[in-house]
Design an enzyme around this catalytic site. Structure first.
Site, PDB file in Angstrom:
ATOM      1  N   HIS A 179     -19.775  -8.019  -6.310  1.00 44.88           N
ATOM      2  CA  HIS A 179     -18.758  -8.982  -5.885  1.00 44.88           C
ATOM      3  C   HIS A 179     -18.784  -9.171  -4.371  1.00 44.88           C
ATOM      4  CE1 HIS A 179     -17.347  -7.921  -9.877  1.00 44.88           C
ATOM      5  NE2 HIS A 179     -16.358  -8.818  -9.823  1.00 44.88           N
ATOM      6  N   HIS A 219     -13.722  -0.034  -8.123  1.00 45.78           N
ATOM      7  CA  HIS A 219     -14.840   0.406  -7.288  1.00 45.78           C
ATOM      8  C   HIS A 219     -14.339   1.462  -6.318  1.00 45.78           C
ATOM      9  CE1 HIS A 219     -18.447  -1.907  -8.191  1.00 45.78           C
ATOM     10  NE2 HIS A 219     -17.738  -3.012  -8.270  1.00 45.78           N
ATOM     11  N   ASP A 223     -18.640   1.896  -2.548  1.00 52.41           N
ATOM     12  CA  ASP A 223     -19.270   0.773  -3.255  1.00 52.41           C
ATOM     13  C   ASP A 223     -19.052  -0.531  -2.493  1.00 52.41           C
ATOM     14  OD1 ASP A 223     -19.752   2.691  -5.186  1.00 52.41           O
ATOM     15  OD2 ASP A 223     -18.010   2.116  -6.383  1.00 52.41           O
TER      16      ASP A 223
END
Length: 278
Positions: A179, A219, A223
């Protein structure tokens, strides 16, 4: 002794200069000093003024060396310690109490992922600029390799949603965040094309996305941070790849050229002329 013998001796005897001239040996009295020995206090002060960032990183290095060698290790049976989770405890509690709100935020996040994908494909299919697409392909390939190599445990308190991307509560790689990386790639491309308002909009949405992923425990902080760096890194790699291909002589009549690095202060007209001159 006969005259003939005397003449032969004189003929083959070395000259006076050959007998007495010594071999000259030059000895250099100059000694090469190490670089630090030539620095004065004023030089060091000037270096700090001229290059403050490396000296700040040096201080950070010394600080985190102290932290690393003294911090208590997390036991193997415990969940990882994540500062991002600690900072978003109130938001996590709100999402736990409001599953519908969690699903709405997940759906909005999915829309944002669609916006990233749409922009990157637009650059390739409509504008004919493949750099963002190549960067995304590099990035997701590396993410797949790393995510398969090291599978991190699902964070405690994870709040899944069928509206989150990928839709349907399917499994996913935790390391690293696609993302965040995809949004970074799109934002860098927008800045190259001087679409600054769009870039700032994507950056703000990326920050909100990161907060939402931490609050939902989707996450770890590492990350998200690695995803940000990966987006920038693979954008540079894509630029190197295109630059190497542009230098090759091929039989096609059209070669798409794009700037090698993110030219935040570059002129859009110059970039367009570069593309048009291909």
């Amino acid at each position: 002794m006969s005259n003939s013998k005397l003449r032969s001796r004189r003929r083959y005897s070395p000259t006076r200069t050959e007998e007495t001239q010594p071999v000259e040996k030059t000895k250099s009295s100059d000694k090469v000093l190490p670089a630090f020995a030539t620095l004065s206090v004023a030089d060091v002060v000037e270096l700090v003024k001229r290059h403050p960032a490396p000296f700040a990183f040096l201080m950070c290095l010394l600080f985190f060396m102290g932290v690393e060698y003294t911090i208590p290790m997390v036991p193997s049976a415990s969940q990882p310690l994540d500062l991002g989770f600690l900072m978003t405890i109130p938001l996590h509690a709100v999402l736990v109490d409001s599953p519908n709100l969690n699903s709405v935020l997940a759906a909005l996040n999915t829309v944002f992922v669609g916006m990233q994908s749409a922009y990157i494909l637009w650059c390739l299919l409509v504008e004919g600029r493949p750099r963002a697409t190549i960067a995304a392909l590099f990035m997701f390939t590396c993410r797949g390799i790393l995510g398969t190599s090291t599978q991190l445990p699902l964070p405690d308190g994870f709040l899944g949603s069928g509206m989150d991307f990928p839709v349907g509560n399917v499994s996913f790689f935790l390391f690293y965040s696609g993302h965040v990386a995809g949004s970074m790639i799109a934002s860098l491309d927008m800045r190259r094309m001087e679409r600054y308002k769009m870039a700032w909009g994507f950056d703000i949405l990326n920050v909100l996305q990161a907060v939402r992923l931490l609050a939902s425990r989707g996450h770890y902080t590492i990350d998200l941070a690695t995803g940000l760096g990966a987006g920038f890194l693979f954008d540079v790699f894509a630029g190197w790849y295109l630059d190497s291909k542009n230098k090759q002589k091929i039989g096609f009549t059209t070669i798409v050229k794009e700037p090698l690095f993110c030219q935040c202060n570059g002129k859009l007209q110059q970039i367009q002329q570069t593309v048009a001159a291909a």
